[in-house]
Design an enzyme around this catalytic site. Structure first.
Site, PDB file in Angstrom:
ATOM      1  N   HIS A 157       0.815  -1.225   0.000  1.00 66.24           N
ATOM      2  CA  HIS A 157       0.000   0.000   0.000  1.00 66.24           C
ATOM      3  C   HIS A 157       0.844   1.269   0.000  1.00 66.24           C
ATOM      4  CE1 HIS A 157      -4.071  -1.785   0.837  1.00 66.24           C
ATOM      5  NE2 HIS A 157      -3.287  -2.828   1.055  1.00 66.24           N
ATOM      6  N   ASP A 365       3.424   9.397  -0.585  1.00 65.28           N
ATOM      7  CA  ASP A 365       2.231   8.625  -0.228  1.00 65.28           C
ATOM      8  C   ASP A 365       2.055   7.517  -1.269  1.00 65.28           C
ATOM      9  OD1 ASP A 365      -0.068   8.047   1.251  1.00 65.28           O
ATOM     10  OD2 ASP A 365      -0.691  10.141   1.314  1.00 65.28           O
TER      11      ASP A 365
HETATM   12  P1  ADQ Z   1      -3.167   6.049   4.802  1.00 68.93           P
HETATM   13  O1  ADQ Z   1      -1.773   6.512   5.000  1.00 68.93           O
HETATM   14  O2  ADQ Z   1      -3.958   5.816   6.017  1.00 68.93           O
HETATM   15  O3  ADQ Z   1      -3.226   4.746   3.889  1.00 68.93           O
HETATM   16  P2  ADQ Z   1      -5.072   7.399   2.882  1.00 68.93           P
HETATM   17  O4  ADQ Z   1      -4.913   6.673   1.609  1.00 68.93           O
HETATM   18  O5  ADQ Z   1      -5.279   8.857   2.708  1.00 68.93           O
HETATM   19  O6  ADQ Z   1      -3.835   7.220   3.869  1.00 68.93           O
HETATM   20  O7  ADQ Z   1      -6.313   6.794   3.625  1.00 68.93           O
HETATM   21  C1  ADQ Z   1      -6.824   7.348   4.790  1.00 68.93           C
HETATM   22  C2  ADQ Z   1      -8.274   6.896   4.966  1.00 68.93           C
HETATM   23  O8  ADQ Z   1      -8.658   7.181   6.298  1.00 68.93           O
HETATM   24  C3  ADQ Z   1      -9.224   7.618   4.037  1.00 68.93           C
HETATM   25  O9  ADQ Z   1     -10.225   6.742   3.625  1.00 68.93           O
HETATM   26  C4  ADQ Z   1      -9.794   8.721   4.930  1.00 68.93           C
HETATM   27  O10 ADQ Z   1     -11.107   9.110   4.611  1.00 68.93           O
HETATM   28  C5  ADQ Z   1      -9.754   8.064   6.294  1.00 68.93           C
HETATM   29  N1  ADQ Z   1      -9.537   9.113   7.301  1.00 68.93           N
HETATM   30  C6  ADQ Z   1      -8.440   9.854   7.480  1.00 68.93           C
HETATM   31  N2  ADQ Z   1      -8.648  10.752   8.478  1.00 68.93           N
HETATM   32  C7  ADQ Z   1      -9.899  10.559   8.907  1.00 68.93           C
HETATM   33  C8  ADQ Z   1     -10.723  11.162   9.896  1.00 68.93           C
HETATM   34  N3  ADQ Z   1     -10.305  12.155  10.659  1.00 68.93           N
HETATM   35  N4  ADQ Z   1     -11.950  10.690  10.051  1.00 68.93           N
HETATM   36  C9  ADQ Z   1     -12.394   9.687   9.297  1.00 68.93           C
HETATM   37  N5  ADQ Z   1     -11.687   9.088   8.346  1.00 68.93           N
HETATM   38  C10 ADQ Z   1     -10.458   9.508   8.158  1.00 68.93           C
HETATM   39  C11 ADQ Z   1      -2.275   3.817   3.366  1.00 68.93           C
HETATM   40  C12 ADQ Z   1      -1.199   4.432   2.486  1.00 68.93           C
HETATM   41  C13 ADQ Z   1      -1.843   5.241   1.376  1.00 68.93           C
HETATM   42  C14 ADQ Z   1      -2.799   4.356   0.575  1.00 68.93           C
HETATM   43  C15 ADQ Z   1      -3.746   3.609   1.497  1.00 68.93           C
HETATM   44  C16 ADQ Z   1      -4.564   2.578   0.749  1.00 68.93           C
HETATM   45  O11 ADQ Z   1      -0.326   5.251   3.238  1.00 68.93           O
HETATM   46  O12 ADQ Z   1      -0.869   5.787   0.513  1.00 68.93           O
HETATM   47  O13 ADQ Z   1      -3.561   5.174  -0.282  1.00 68.93           O
HETATM   48  O14 ADQ Z   1      -3.047   2.933   2.534  1.00 68.93           O
HETATM   49  O15 ADQ Z   1      -3.752   1.753  -0.005  1.00 68.93           O
END
Ligand code: ADQ
Length: 463
Positions: A157, A365
């Protein structure tokens, strides 16, 4: 149908989770597995005091969950140690924060072997096993050693770092060799895949054929990109519904006629929060006409709070937010609203829809699902603008975004200004190219393309 077995560090039971502070992996895997059913195996998130209990097996709907607790030592060495203080910073190009401690490495192997040992009795002959993320790279090698002959795939990921960065990891060879034990290894983007191939070619002395089959360490493994998506349709529906929800209404009332910018990130140094806040500072100092006319809503639930770098980051972000607000705020307006808590996805969707600008500026990311969620949540008639870091995997797909270099504070400020002043016509044009992509390559397409490729891989030879 073959049974799908998902293996990930954390397991997020769909109905038990309040959906709010899980990271991207849990959100995506839950969306992908929900319709299909199967077994989801991993750490329970709990640490035991004296003796480990048995594997906790329970069912919710068509899904069976099997979870295992960790000891304090496992938690320190495998999770906080090797996963969060070695691999995470290194794979996000933060060599300065990476700790190379042999205890961590040993703990990582020990926990992977322990988890493999607990999984083996739960497996059935025709299962398709899909292992997720950097916590579990050696999982296939342990499973194979224990006699597992089912097809095993792995999806990373987070980014795969380039060769020079990876060579700093003392056991880089073991890690890559372990990846070669899978039948299929998937990456988020072409640049991750290229970086992996670069290692194979120049460090491992292996070869890669035109179909992405890697031959190295006496094994051959299929490799490809599988950019992760979101459940775009559901997210768009949430956003539409949330438009009239009390929370969205309260947000809009509190912002008044000002333009809202939104950032939603786990509180993690890879997300570029300090630089983002500096960019808001630069924006307001360069364009005084924007003072009193914009509000940046930054939602940042804490994560990995017992790792020292995360505690320091929290102080840094608080300090820059305090400084920017102290400099520009008036008695009836502050430029930044900073919240350390999670929200339900429905609520977030309404917040995205109400924001003129989605600010997604990680320093690095794997993909960044927030970028896709922001796009999916917009109103066709009057969409907002996504300002997106070139170092997010999502930038490889979302070319309608205003692409910025997150290290260039002045450049990000210019990008924000461009987004804030963009004409409706340009906003619609940019948005429509992005939303098509987000809808087409959604989380189900991601899951299907990975599993189709894995199913097509030749099965492992009998021992
Ligand atoms: P993350 O580093 O966690 O994921 P991201 O892909 O942005 O980053 O996903 C975060 C998820 O958590 C999103 O669905 C978002 O809506 C949710 N989220 C974040 N803050 C929140 C809040 N305050 N309240 C509710 N929901 C919240 C890791 C990798 C990424 C990759 C994903 C999936 O670091 O690069 O995109 O896995 O593969």
């Amino acid at each position: 149908m073959t049974r799908l077995v998902i293996v990930s560090n954390r397991v997020a039971p769909i109905k038990r989770s309040k959906a709010g502070n899980e990271g991207g992996l849990a959100v995506a895997v839950a969306a992908a597995i929900q319709g299909r059913g199967g077994l989801w195996f991993g750490w329970s998130g709990k640490v035991y005091e004296h003796e480990p209990g048995p594997v906790d097996i329970f069912e919710i709907g068509n899904l069976t969950y099997a979870t295992v607790d960790l000891s304090h030592r496992d938690y320190d060495e495998y999770y906080n140690g090797y996963a969060n203080r070695t691999l995470w910073p290194l794979f996000h190009y933060r060599l300065d924060l990476s700790e190379f401690d042999r205890r961590y490495r040993t703990g990582y192997e020990r926990v992977n072997a322990m988890l493999a040992g607990k999984l083996i009795p739960l497996l059935r002959p025709g299962d398709l096993i899909w292992v997720h993320d950097y916590h579990l790279i050696p999982m296939a090698s342990h499973l194979r050693r224990m006699g597992c002959r089912q097809r095993i795939g792995f999806f990373l990921h987070i980014p795969w770092p380039n060769l020079e960065i990876l060579l700093a990891l003392p056991n880089h060879r073991d890690l890559v060799r372990a990846l070669c034990e899978y039948d299929l290894v998937g990456f988020q983007t072409e640049r991750d895949l290229r970086a992996f191939h670069e290692y194979i070619e120049f460090e491992a002395g292996g070869t890669i054929d035109d179909g992405g089959v890697v031959r190295a360490y006496g094994r051959h493994v299929r490799t490809d990109t599988f950019p992760i998506g979101i459940d775009a349709e559901a997210f768009a529906q949430y956003a539409q519904k949330a438009e009239s929800s009390p929370q969205t209404q309260r947000l809009c009332d509190s912002v008044g006629g000002r333009r809202l910018l939104i950032g939603v990130d786990r509180l993690d140094y890879s997300k570029g929060l300090v630089a983002r806040m500096e960019a808001i500072d630069h924006l307001l100092s360069t364009y005084p006409d924007l003072r009193g006319r914009i509000v940046m809503l930054q939602i940042a639930p804490p994560s990995r709070a017992d790792v020292p770098e995360y505690m320091m980051l929290r102080h840094e972000v608080e300090s820059v937010v305090g400084r920017v607000n102290g400099t520009y705020a008036e008695f009836d307006w502050a430029p930044i609203r900073y919240l350390n808590k999670g929200f339900r996805r429905q609520t977030l969707a309404g917040f995205y829809r109400s924001s003129r600008v989605g600010v997604v500026t990680p320093l690095r990311d794997g993909m960044n699902l927030v970028a896709k969620e922001y796009v999916a949540a917009q109103r066709e008639a009057d969409p907002g603008v996504l300002v997106l870091s070139r170092f997010a995997g999502a930038a490889c797909e979302l070319d309608g975004a205003v692409i910025v270099n997150p290290y260039d504070i002045e450049g990000v400020a210019e990008g924000l200004r461009k987004a804030l002043t963009m004409s409706l016509e340009e906003r619609r044009e940019r948005w429509s190219s992005m939303v098509d992509r987000v809808r087409q390559y959604d989380v189900i397409a991601w899951q299907q393309s990975f599993l189709d490729r894995l199913s097509a891989a030749p099965s492992a030879p009998a021992a």
